[in-house]
Enzyme design. Structure first.
Site, PDB file in Angstrom:
ATOM      1  N   ARG A 145     -47.663  -6.384  -6.077  1.00 54.75           N
ATOM      2  CA  ARG A 145     -47.219  -6.307  -7.459  1.00 54.75           C
ATOM      3  C   ARG A 145     -45.707  -6.110  -7.488  1.00 54.75           C
ATOM      4  NH1 ARG A 145     -51.822  -2.982  -6.924  1.00 54.75           N
ATOM      5  NH2 ARG A 145     -53.637  -3.708  -8.119  1.00 54.75           N
ATOM      6  N   LYS A 170     -50.856   0.872  -7.706  1.00 55.05           N
ATOM      7  CA  LYS A 170     -51.585   1.044  -8.959  1.00 55.05           C
ATOM      8  C   LYS A 170     -52.721   2.030  -8.771  1.00 55.05           C
ATOM      9  CE  LYS A 170     -53.589  -1.619 -12.742  1.00 55.05           C
ATOM     10  NZ  LYS A 170     -53.930  -2.978 -13.238  1.00 55.05           N
ATOM     11  N   HIS A 236     -46.180 -11.991 -11.256  1.00 55.85           N
ATOM     12  CA  HIS A 236     -47.611 -11.882 -10.967  1.00 55.85           C
ATOM     13  C   HIS A 236     -48.200 -13.235 -10.596  1.00 55.85           C
ATOM     14  CE1 HIS A 236     -50.245  -8.433 -10.933  1.00 55.85           C
ATOM     15  NE2 HIS A 236     -51.251  -9.184 -11.322  1.00 55.85           N
ATOM     16  N   ARG A 239     -48.569 -13.371  -6.938  1.00 61.28           N
ATOM     17  CA  ARG A 239     -49.743 -12.612  -6.476  1.00 61.28           C
ATOM     18  C   ARG A 239     -51.017 -13.423  -6.699  1.00 61.28           C
ATOM     19  NH1 ARG A 239     -51.689  -7.242  -5.559  1.00 61.28           N
ATOM     20  NH2 ARG A 239     -53.412  -6.638  -6.903  1.00 61.28           N
ATOM     21  N   HIS A 262     -57.567  -4.139  -5.177  1.00 67.35           N
ATOM     22  CA  HIS A 262     -58.418  -4.111  -6.359  1.00 67.35           C
ATOM     23  C   HIS A 262     -59.528  -3.077  -6.186  1.00 67.35           C
ATOM     24  CE1 HIS A 262     -57.373  -8.485  -7.721  1.00 67.35           C
ATOM     25  NE2 HIS A 262     -56.489  -7.604  -8.119  1.00 67.35           N
ATOM     26  N   TYR A 271     -60.498 -15.410  -9.050  1.00 72.96           N
ATOM     27  CA  TYR A 271     -59.851 -16.486  -8.308  1.00 72.96           C
ATOM     28  C   TYR A 271     -60.837 -17.575  -7.898  1.00 72.96           C
ATOM     29  CZ  TYR A 271     -56.091 -13.158  -8.411  1.00 72.96           C
ATOM     30  OH  TYR A 271     -55.143 -12.281  -8.846  1.00 72.96           O
TER      31      TYR A 271
END
Length: 303
Positions: A145, A170, A236, A239, A262, A271
């Site tokens: 990120r 995050k 992003h 990413r 994640h 994805y």
């Protein structure tokens, strides 16, 4: 007694309500970036309502969100503001009654923009300077990120283990990202040029400060423009492209989940909807069906 001219400068004095908000966020482990965002959203809401911070009401907060919708502000920004104001009312001001009436709106589920490998290479090559070429290389090469890239320190690069340590990403979680040989060579080349003692991507204001996400974002937009990429590119996007290209190369989606940091597999699964190559590689069960020969209809005899 020390002379007044030699005394250490006092800490900045904030409004008591703002200081209480900062304390509440600090106690809950919010990152500095989250604290800045919450403070900015709440300040805007209070300014719209034309009231002292401690007098803000649920109805005034709702009116502000409606104002943002009328102005065409994105759903994600409105939701971020909603979460910040709900926290301010419920926790800092101790006004939990009616907070549930400040909604978090549903957002359209859009497929993210993904660059082709050729477009990624062109974008990095068109970066405005050595520092941004290296930073964009990390964003794509490790799938980080924007905030994770700008906060990287020299000591986070482990050439022996070929990993990049992400500190307080995050969700205030530490993790390790993959460091590829080519990315390591890029970062070594950049460090030989900058010789920064602390931050991998120092600010022009001084080596003791890192570049901001806003500066990094501007560098990315400038690179996309210089590369002649017509897509709407953000940091992003790199990413998203990293994850999609991994999936297309055959990497297990659970491994991609860990590499991206994640918490839920469902987040990574998006994805599979992005990559046409993944869809193309899947054999349809229809193609495995075996049908009996079709019977030819006999012509009816003439009357």
């Amino acid at each position: 007694m020390a002379d007044a001219t030699t005394q250490a400068p006092s800490a900045p004095r904030f409004h008591p309500v703002r200081q209480r908000l900062i304390d509440d966020m600090t106690l809950r482990g919010f990152t500095l970036e989250t604290q800045r965002n919450y403070t900015r959203y709440i300040r805007s809401c209070v300014a719209f309502a034309h009231v002292p911070p401690q007098d803000l009401t649920v109805e005034q907060a709702r009116e502000y969100l409606l104002h943002l919708q009328r102005m065409g502000v994105s759903g994600s920004t409105i939701n971020a503001c909603s979460v910040a104001v709900r926290f301010f009312l419920r926790v800092t001001l101790g006004k939990p009654f009616g907070v549930e009436r400040i909604p978090v709106i549903g957002e359209a589920k859009r497929v993210p923009v993904v660059l082709t490998p050729d477009e990624v290479a062109r974008l990095i090559a068109a970066a405005p300077g050595h520092k941004y070429r290296a930073a964009l290389s990390v964003a794509y090469g490790a799938g980080l990120r924007a905030a994770e890239v700008v906060r990287l320190q020299i000591g986070d690069i482990d050439a022996a283990q070929m990993t990049i340590r992400i500190q307080q990403g995050k969700g205030a979680k530490d993790r390790f990202a993959k460091l590829s040989p080519q990315l390591l060579a890029t970062l070594r080349d950049w460090w030989r040029a900058c010789r920064s003692p602390v931050w991998l991507f120092p600010s022009r204001a001084g080596t003791l400060r890192h570049i901001t996400t806003r500066q990094f974002s501007r560098g990315c937009v400038a690179a996309a423009h210089g590369a002649g990429i017509p897509k709407r590119v953000t940091l992003h996007t790199l990413r998203h492209s990293f994850a999609t290209h991994l999936l297309e190369s055959g990497a297990d989606i659970r491994v991609i989940q860990v590499m991206l940091g994640h918490a839920k597999l469902e987040t990574t699964a998006i994805y599979t909807r992005v990559s046409p190559k993944v869809i193309e590689a899947v054999e349809s069960p229809f193609d495995r069906l075996t049908f009996p020969p079709l019977k030819t209809a006999k012509a009816s005899p003439p009357e």
